[in-house]
Write a protein that holds these residues in place. Sequence first.
Motif, PDB file in Angstrom:
ATOM      1  N   TYR A  69       0.839  -1.191   0.000  1.00  0.00           N
ATOM      2  CA  TYR A  69       0.000   0.000   0.000  1.00  0.00           C
ATOM      3  C   TYR A  69       0.873   1.239   0.000  1.00  0.00           C
ATOM      4  CZ  TYR A  69       1.142   0.604   4.957  1.00  0.00           C
ATOM      5  OH  TYR A  69       1.803   0.794   6.139  1.00  0.00           O
ATOM      6  N   ASP A  70       0.288   2.368  -0.419  1.00  0.00           N
ATOM      7  CA  ASP A  70       0.967   3.649  -0.367  1.00  0.00           C
ATOM      8  C   ASP A  70       0.651   4.321   0.956  1.00  0.00           C
ATOM      9  OD1 ASP A  70       2.147   3.670  -2.976  1.00  0.00           O
ATOM     10  OD2 ASP A  70       0.147   3.959  -3.793  1.00  0.00           O
ATOM     11  N   ASP A  71       1.597   5.067   1.460  1.00  0.00           N
ATOM     12  CA  ASP A  71       1.427   5.786   2.721  1.00  0.00           C
ATOM     13  C   ASP A  71       1.531   7.285   2.435  1.00  0.00           C
ATOM     14  OD1 ASP A  71       1.453   6.863   5.211  1.00  0.00           O
ATOM     15  OD2 ASP A  71       2.981   5.537   6.035  1.00  0.00           O
ATOM     16  N   PRO A  72       0.400   7.976   2.143  1.00  0.00           N
ATOM     17  CA  PRO A  72       0.478   9.396   1.786  1.00  0.00           C
ATOM     18  C   PRO A  72       1.096  10.247   2.882  1.00  0.00           C
ATOM     19  CG  PRO A  72      -1.700   8.510   1.303  1.00  0.00           C
ATOM     20  CD  PRO A  72      -0.965   7.471   2.123  1.00  0.00           C
ATOM     21  N   GLY A  73       0.909   9.838   4.151  1.00  0.00           N
ATOM     22  CA  GLY A  73       1.468  10.634   5.236  1.00  0.00           C
ATOM     23  C   GLY A  73       2.987  10.632   5.224  1.00  0.00           C
ATOM     24  N   GLU A  74       3.586   9.583   4.675  1.00  0.00           N
ATOM     25  CA  GLU A  74       5.039   9.485   4.632  1.00  0.00           C
ATOM     26  C   GLU A  74       5.568   9.721   3.224  1.00  0.00           C
ATOM     27  OE1 GLU A  74       8.853   8.705   6.333  1.00  0.00           O
ATOM     28  OE2 GLU A  74       6.888   9.201   7.152  1.00  0.00           O
ATOM     29  N   ASP A  75       4.825   9.273   2.205  1.00  0.00           N
ATOM     30  CA  ASP A  75       5.305   9.325   0.827  1.00  0.00           C
ATOM     31  C   ASP A  75       4.485  10.335   0.039  1.00  0.00           C
ATOM     32  OD1 ASP A  75       6.865   7.158   1.615  1.00  0.00           O
ATOM     33  OD2 ASP A  75       5.290   5.759   1.070  1.00  0.00           O
ATOM     34  N   SER A  76       4.627  11.612   0.351  1.00  0.00           N
ATOM     35  CA  SER A  76       3.852  12.624  -0.349  1.00  0.00           C
ATOM     36  C   SER A  76       4.262  12.746  -1.795  1.00  0.00           C
ATOM     37  CB  SER A  76       4.017  13.985   0.345  1.00  0.00           C
ATOM     38  OG  SER A  76       5.382  14.337   0.400  1.00  0.00           O
ATOM     39  N   ARG A 108       2.848  10.269  12.313  1.00  0.00           N
ATOM     40  CA  ARG A 108       3.327  11.019  11.146  1.00  0.00           C
ATOM     41  C   ARG A 108       2.320  12.073  10.715  1.00  0.00           C
ATOM     42  NH1 ARG A 108       5.078   5.874   9.418  1.00  0.00           N
ATOM     43  NH2 ARG A 108       3.301   5.677   8.005  1.00  0.00           N
ATOM     44  N   LEU A 109       1.035  11.711  10.701  1.00  0.00           N
ATOM     45  CA  LEU A 109       0.004  12.666  10.302  1.00  0.00           C
ATOM     46  C   LEU A 109      -0.052  13.842  11.267  1.00  0.00           C
ATOM     47  CD1 LEU A 109      -2.845  10.220   9.227  1.00  0.00           C
ATOM     48  CD2 LEU A 109      -1.460  11.663   7.737  1.00  0.00           C
ATOM     49  N   LYS A 110       0.091  13.567  12.563  1.00  0.00           N
ATOM     50  CA  LYS A 110       0.098  14.645  13.555  1.00  0.00           C
ATOM     51  C   LYS A 110       1.300  15.558  13.344  1.00  0.00           C
ATOM     52  CE  LYS A 110      -0.024  15.525  18.542  1.00  0.00           C
ATOM     53  NZ  LYS A 110      -0.045  14.907  19.889  1.00  0.00           N
ATOM     54  N   ARG A 111       2.460  14.952  13.031  1.00  0.00           N
ATOM     55  CA  ARG A 111       3.662  15.748  12.810  1.00  0.00           C
ATOM     56  C   ARG A 111       3.510  16.627  11.569  1.00  0.00           C
ATOM     57  NH1 ARG A 111       6.984  11.883  12.193  1.00  0.00           N
ATOM     58  NH2 ARG A 111       7.255  11.972   9.943  1.00  0.00           N
ATOM     59  N   VAL A 112       2.923  16.062  10.508  1.00  0.00           N
ATOM     60  CA  VAL A 112       2.715  16.844   9.286  1.00  0.00           C
ATOM     61  C   VAL A 112       1.793  18.020   9.555  1.00  0.00           C
ATOM     62  CG1 VAL A 112       1.635  16.791   7.007  1.00  0.00           C
ATOM     63  CG2 VAL A 112       3.181  14.966   7.681  1.00  0.00           C
ATOM     64  N   ARG A 113       0.744  17.783  10.343  1.00  0.00           N
ATOM     65  CA  ARG A 113      -0.214  18.841  10.648  1.00  0.00           C
ATOM     66  C   ARG A 113       0.435  19.957  11.475  1.00  0.00           C
ATOM     67  NH1 ARG A 113      -5.550  19.833  10.807  1.00  0.00           N
ATOM     68  NH2 ARG A 113      -6.343  21.155  12.475  1.00  0.00           N
ATOM     69  N   VAL A 114       1.161  19.585  12.520  1.00  0.00           N
ATOM     70  CA  VAL A 114       1.729  20.580  13.423  1.00  0.00           C
ATOM     71  C   VAL A 114       2.893  21.314  12.767  1.00  0.00           C
ATOM     72  CG1 VAL A 114       2.951  20.886  15.603  1.00  0.00           C
ATOM     73  CG2 VAL A 114       0.961  19.370  15.487  1.00  0.00           C
ATOM     74  N   GLU A 115       3.763  20.564  12.087  1.00  0.00           N
ATOM     75  CA  GLU A 115       4.984  21.161  11.559  1.00  0.00           C
ATOM     76  C   GLU A 115       4.826  21.721  10.159  1.00  0.00           C
ATOM     77  OE1 GLU A 115       8.058  18.264  11.799  1.00  0.00           O
ATOM     78  OE2 GLU A 115       7.923  18.034  13.967  1.00  0.00           O
TER      79      GLU A 115
END
Length: 205
Positions: A69-76, A108-115
Amino acid sequence: MPPGRIQEATRVQFDEEVEAFFDLTSAKPIRLQVVLRRDPEAVPLKADSPPPDDGDSFPVDFLNAPEVYDDPGEDSDAFRQNLAGYAKRTMPNTDERFEDRKMAAQRRLKRVRVEGLDPVKEKHKEKFPDVYIIDSEDEDWKYIEALDPQPASGREMISARSAALDGSMAYDAVMDATEDHNAEVRRAAREAGFAASAAEWEKRP
């Protein structure tokens, strides 16, 4: 080759090692050598290990190819990942590993949102204070979610904001027309809001 000796290769014996191998290898195709033979001189004979999870036999899908599967949160940027030679992520095969993977994705999703996302949202509204800008946490975002097709670019998002504004104004107009905000009035206001936003969205260039 002496009996019982495995030719030099990357040896993986545990679930974590196998998953790491599939995550990092750039080999195409991937070739695996599965060794099922026991050398009685190298490994003393003993009772076989019981099947996992205390079952009577291995699960039907035990030897199936791993799901990926693809992981959009990590592999944008999937293109960049493919150039780097990384394989798609493989699905876990135990209950515990599923929970580990979900928790890692949530972090990872939380980190993307905050940072990443939140500072961009704040700067956007700061730079254009007089513009009607809505984001996913705003109440009017429901009008954006209802649009068909969904906006796919910044230009289309600006048109979508106009549609959402029309929807919000139509909703307020129905609610302001009466002081009795019963269930029927609220339902009529919602329908008017979504109808107005959809009509404005149809006018987009």
